[in-house]
Structures are given as C-alpha cells and as structure tokens.
Design a protein around this motif. Structure first.
Motif, short mmCIF file in Angstrom:
data_model
loop_
_atom_site.label_atom_id
_atom_site.label_comp_id
_atom_site.label_asym_id
_atom_site.label_seq_id
_atom_site.Cartn_x
_atom_site.Cartn_y
_atom_site.Cartn_z
N UNK A 65 17.85 -34.77 8.38
CA UNK A 65 18.53 -33.47 8.36
C UNK A 65 18.11 -32.67 9.60
N UNK A 66 19.06 -31.91 10.13
CA UNK A 66 18.80 -31.11 11.33
C UNK A 66 19.07 -29.65 11.07
N UNK A 67 18.32 -28.81 11.77
CA UNK A 67 18.52 -27.37 11.72
C UNK A 67 18.43 -26.86 13.15
N UNK A 68 19.56 -26.34 13.63
CA UNK A 68 19.65 -25.84 15.02
C UNK A 68 19.18 -26.89 16.03
N UNK A 69 19.54 -28.16 15.80
CA UNK A 69 19.18 -29.22 16.74
C UNK A 69 17.79 -29.79 16.54
N UNK A 70 17.03 -29.25 15.58
CA UNK A 70 15.67 -29.74 15.33
C UNK A 70 15.67 -30.60 14.06
N UNK A 71 14.96 -31.72 14.13
CA UNK A 71 14.85 -32.61 12.97
C UNK A 71 13.88 -32.01 11.95
N UNK A 72 14.33 -31.90 10.70
CA UNK A 72 13.50 -31.32 9.65
C UNK A 72 12.54 -32.40 9.14
N UNK A 73 11.25 -32.12 9.14
CA UNK A 73 10.27 -33.12 8.67
C UNK A 73 10.51 -33.51 7.21
N UNK A 74 10.13 -34.73 6.88
CA UNK A 74 10.22 -35.30 5.54
C UNK A 74 11.66 -35.52 5.05
N UNK A 75 12.63 -35.49 5.97
CA UNK A 75 14.02 -35.73 5.56
C UNK A 75 14.59 -37.01 6.20
N UNK A 76 13.74 -37.79 6.80
CA UNK A 76 14.19 -39.01 7.47
C UNK A 76 14.62 -40.06 6.42
N UNK A 77 15.76 -40.70 6.68
CA UNK A 77 16.22 -41.80 5.81
C UNK A 77 16.66 -42.95 6.70
N UNK A 78 16.47 -44.16 6.22
CA UNK A 78 16.87 -45.32 7.00
C UNK A 78 17.03 -46.54 6.09
N UNK A 79 17.76 -47.52 6.61
CA UNK A 79 17.87 -48.81 5.95
C UNK A 79 18.24 -49.86 7.00
#
Length: 195
Positions: A65-79
């Motif tokens: 998830x991003x907020x104003x172009x910054x990646x929000x910590x602990x919201x990373x997802x992958x597969x």
C-alpha cells in the motif's frame, strides 16, 4: 467378303467414336486451374493455425500500500506463480488473393497474427504466498499478474523469432493446400504477405 469389310468398317467407326468420346469426356471432367478454384480451396481452410508456441513461466508478484508515493510499512504482499501456456498464430484465409500468371500461382495473404494466448489453469501453482492482514492478496491480483505474464511471454516469443517461424509455416501450409488440387504440380506456387 463384302459383308466382312462392312462389319469391320462399322466396328472401326464405333471404336473411333468410343475412343473420341472417352477423350472428350476426360477433357470435360478435368478441372481447369483458375484463380477462383484455388481461392475457394484456400478459403475452405478458414482460420489457418500454422504455429503453436508452448511456454512455462515463473513470476513473482509484489505489492504494498502507498500513501503519497511512500510505501506503508507492514503492507507488503507477494507470491510466486508458475504456469504453462500456449500461443497460437495463424492467418485468416478468407482474405486471400489469388492470381495466376503463366505457370505461377501467386497467393497473397495477411501476415500471421496471434489467434490465442491462453494459460492452462490446471498448471498454475502458487508458492511463497504472504498472508498480510493489512493488504490481503485478492483474485484480481492473480488475474492482473497472469495477464501481465501472458504479454511478457508473447514479447519473449516474438524476440525468439516466432513471427518469422509463423510466416514460414503459413507459406508451407498454403503451398500444401494448393498442391492437393489436381494439375497444380505444373505450376510454381508463390506466397507473399500483405503489407
């Protein structure tokens, strides 16, 4: 003796008439090679699939998830996803043009195009999938990623010369279709592509 000559003469006339009739009948039944005849035979093949390309892909999806172009910590997802697919290329033969000049049959068709690019759903396997409660993986993530991978597979196939192979296969297939027509073995068959 006179009767024998008359009978022999009548038999010879009947034999000549019979042979002439057979010759004339054979001439009538032999198909005349025309551009319309060849075009009809080619069009019967309709959408000609000339090339199939199988691929196996491994890809990694990653997002946060991003907020104003910054990646929000602990919201990373992958597969990581593996799958198999097939690209089919072919030509629409209903748009073919045929011309006959002397002893050459010229066939002009559209360049081969992608008819289908599909993923075998039974081959899909997902590895190393995150379970992020703040940014869960959704079905749309899988769909979007699969579409992206299909496009990537097509680009890679084109770089490996898939379109050139499809053109060579199309020429070969059309020549085979035309050569099935009786009496075309006396002609040179040329296949070209529309620009």
């Amino acid at each position: 003796m006179k009767n024998f000559k008359k009978i022999l003469f009548i038999l010879i006339c009947i034999l000549i008439a019979f042979i002439g009739g057979m010759f004339f009948m054979n001439k009538q039944t032999e198909p005349e090679i025309t551009s319309t005849l060849i075009q009809n035979r080619i069009e019967q093949a309709s959408d000609l699939v000339t090339t199939k390309y199988h691929y196996t892909k491994v890809g990694k999806f990653e997002n946060s998830l991003n907020l104003n172009g910054w990646s929000i910590p602990l919201t990373n997802k992958y597969f990581i996803l593996t799958f198999e697919g097939e690209i089919q290329l072919g030509t629409d033969l209903s748009k073919a043009n045929v011309e006959i000049n002397d002893s050459t049959i010229h066939v002009t068709v559209d360049k081969p195009a992608v008819i289908s690019n599909s993923i075998d759903e039974s081959s899909i396997e997902v590895y190393d999938e995150t379970k992020n409660i703040f940014n869960p993986i959704s079905v749309s993530d899988y769909k979007a990623f699969a579409l992206e991978q299909k496009d990537k597979a097509l680009s890679e196939a084109k770089e490996k010369g898939l379109m050139k192979t499809a053109q060579e296969n199309t020429k070969k297939s059309i020549k085979e279709i035309v050569s099935i027509i009786p009496d075309t073995d006396e002609y040179t068959i040329e296949v070209t592509f529309k620009e």
